[in-house]
Design a protein around this motif. Structure first.
Motif, PDB file in Angstrom:
ATOM      1  N   PRO A 157      -1.119  -3.912   5.285  1.00  0.00           N
ATOM      2  CA  PRO A 157       0.001  -3.138   5.832  1.00  0.00           C
ATOM      3  C   PRO A 157       0.672  -2.276   4.763  1.00  0.00           C
ATOM      4  O   PRO A 157       0.997  -2.764   3.673  1.00  0.00           O
ATOM      5  CB  PRO A 157       0.958  -4.219   6.350  1.00  0.00           C
ATOM      6  CG  PRO A 157       0.071  -5.391   6.641  1.00  0.00           C
ATOM      7  CD  PRO A 157      -1.004  -5.344   5.592  1.00  0.00           C
ATOM      8  N   GLY A 158       0.802  -0.994   5.053  1.00  0.00           N
ATOM      9  CA  GLY A 158       1.429  -0.057   4.130  1.00  0.00           C
ATOM     10  C   GLY A 158       0.456   0.650   3.207  1.00  0.00           C
ATOM     11  O   GLY A 158       0.775   1.677   2.618  1.00  0.00           O
ATOM     12  N   ALA A 159      -0.747   0.108   3.063  1.00  0.00           N
ATOM     13  CA  ALA A 159      -1.751   0.733   2.197  1.00  0.00           C
ATOM     14  C   ALA A 159      -2.478   1.828   2.980  1.00  0.00           C
ATOM     15  O   ALA A 159      -2.927   1.606   4.097  1.00  0.00           O
ATOM     16  CB  ALA A 159      -2.742  -0.300   1.690  1.00  0.00           C
ATOM     17  N   LEU A 160      -2.587   2.989   2.363  1.00  0.00           N
ATOM     18  CA  LEU A 160      -3.286   4.111   2.983  1.00  0.00           C
ATOM     19  C   LEU A 160      -4.666   4.330   2.372  1.00  0.00           C
ATOM     20  O   LEU A 160      -5.516   4.980   2.972  1.00  0.00           O
ATOM     21  CB  LEU A 160      -2.455   5.388   2.840  1.00  0.00           C
ATOM     22  CG  LEU A 160      -1.037   5.320   3.430  1.00  0.00           C
ATOM     23  CD1 LEU A 160      -0.270   6.598   3.123  1.00  0.00           C
ATOM     24  CD2 LEU A 160      -1.099   5.055   4.927  1.00  0.00           C
ATOM     25  N   VAL A 161      -4.874   3.784   1.156  1.00  0.00           N
ATOM     26  CA  VAL A 161      -6.133   3.983   0.440  1.00  0.00           C
ATOM     27  C   VAL A 161      -6.373   2.806  -0.499  1.00  0.00           C
ATOM     28  O   VAL A 161      -5.430   2.187  -1.000  1.00  0.00           O
ATOM     29  CB  VAL A 161      -6.113   5.323  -0.342  1.00  0.00           C
ATOM     30  CG1 VAL A 161      -5.042   5.326  -1.410  1.00  0.00           C
ATOM     31  CG2 VAL A 161      -7.468   5.673  -0.913  1.00  0.00           C
ATOM     32  N   GLU A 162      -7.639   2.497  -0.707  1.00  0.00           N
ATOM     33  CA  GLU A 162      -8.059   1.493  -1.687  1.00  0.00           C
ATOM     34  C   GLU A 162      -9.273   2.061  -2.409  1.00  0.00           C
ATOM     35  O   GLU A 162     -10.138   2.675  -1.774  1.00  0.00           O
ATOM     36  CB  GLU A 162      -8.415   0.175  -1.003  1.00  0.00           C
ATOM     37  CG  GLU A 162      -8.827  -0.912  -1.960  1.00  0.00           C
ATOM     38  CD  GLU A 162      -9.030  -2.263  -1.284  1.00  0.00           C
ATOM     39  OE1 GLU A 162      -9.710  -3.107  -1.880  1.00  0.00           O
ATOM     40  OE2 GLU A 162      -8.503  -2.482  -0.173  1.00  0.00           O
ATOM     41  N   VAL A 163      -9.332   1.876  -3.720  1.00  0.00           N
ATOM     42  CA  VAL A 163     -10.402   2.459  -4.538  1.00  0.00           C
ATOM     43  C   VAL A 163     -11.012   1.378  -5.426  1.00  0.00           C
ATOM     44  O   VAL A 163     -10.277   0.596  -6.036  1.00  0.00           O
ATOM     45  CB  VAL A 163      -9.855   3.602  -5.423  1.00  0.00           C
ATOM     46  CG1 VAL A 163     -10.971   4.211  -6.264  1.00  0.00           C
ATOM     47  CG2 VAL A 163      -9.151   4.658  -4.601  1.00  0.00           C
TER      48      VAL A 163
END
Length: 126
Positions: free
Chosen positions: A113-119
């Motif tokens: 929740p709240g995360a728009l991207v992960e790398v």
């Protein structure tokens, strides 16, 4: 083959059963990084471009802790919460990394929740 666990205070500490990174021989895998606000420890309250820049900074810090940099990246994976954010993510990505860009896979997934991207990244260390 033995391995080395990579850790740095410049990226968020793991909140589960994983490490920030692992190096085996010349290969280093950096775990997925969501943008964390260093002052609160929470997910950064920013648009996808801001979150992308922060996540890339965290990956870079882990790469550096393992003796590598973006120039050593063999593969980058980007996970987006929405396909609609691709262009903004890509523009921010281009601000941080330079040509020649490493191969990249970008997929849309359900994130925290709240995360728009992960790398995350795979590198070959010098």
């Amino acid at each position: 083959m033995s391995f080395t666990t990579i850790s740095t205070p410049l990226a968020p500490a793991p909140i589960g059963a994983y490490s920030q990174g692992r190096r085996i021989g010349p290969f280093m895998q950096v775990c997925g990084q969501v943008a964390i606000d260093h002052t609160t420890g929470d997910i950064l309250q920013a648009d996808v471009a801001g979150q992308t820049r922060q996540a890339l900074e965290q990956v870079a810090a882990i790469l550096a802790a393992g003796g590598a940099g973006w120039q050593d990246a063999l593969m980058v994976r980007v996970h987006l919460a929405s396909d609609d954010d691709f262009e903004a993510m890509d523009a921010a990505y281009r601000e941080v990394l330079s040509e020649p860009f490493p191969p990249r896979t970008t997929v849309t997934v359900v994130l925290a929740p709240g995360a728009l991207v992960e790398v995350d990244a795979l590198a070959v260390c010098p």
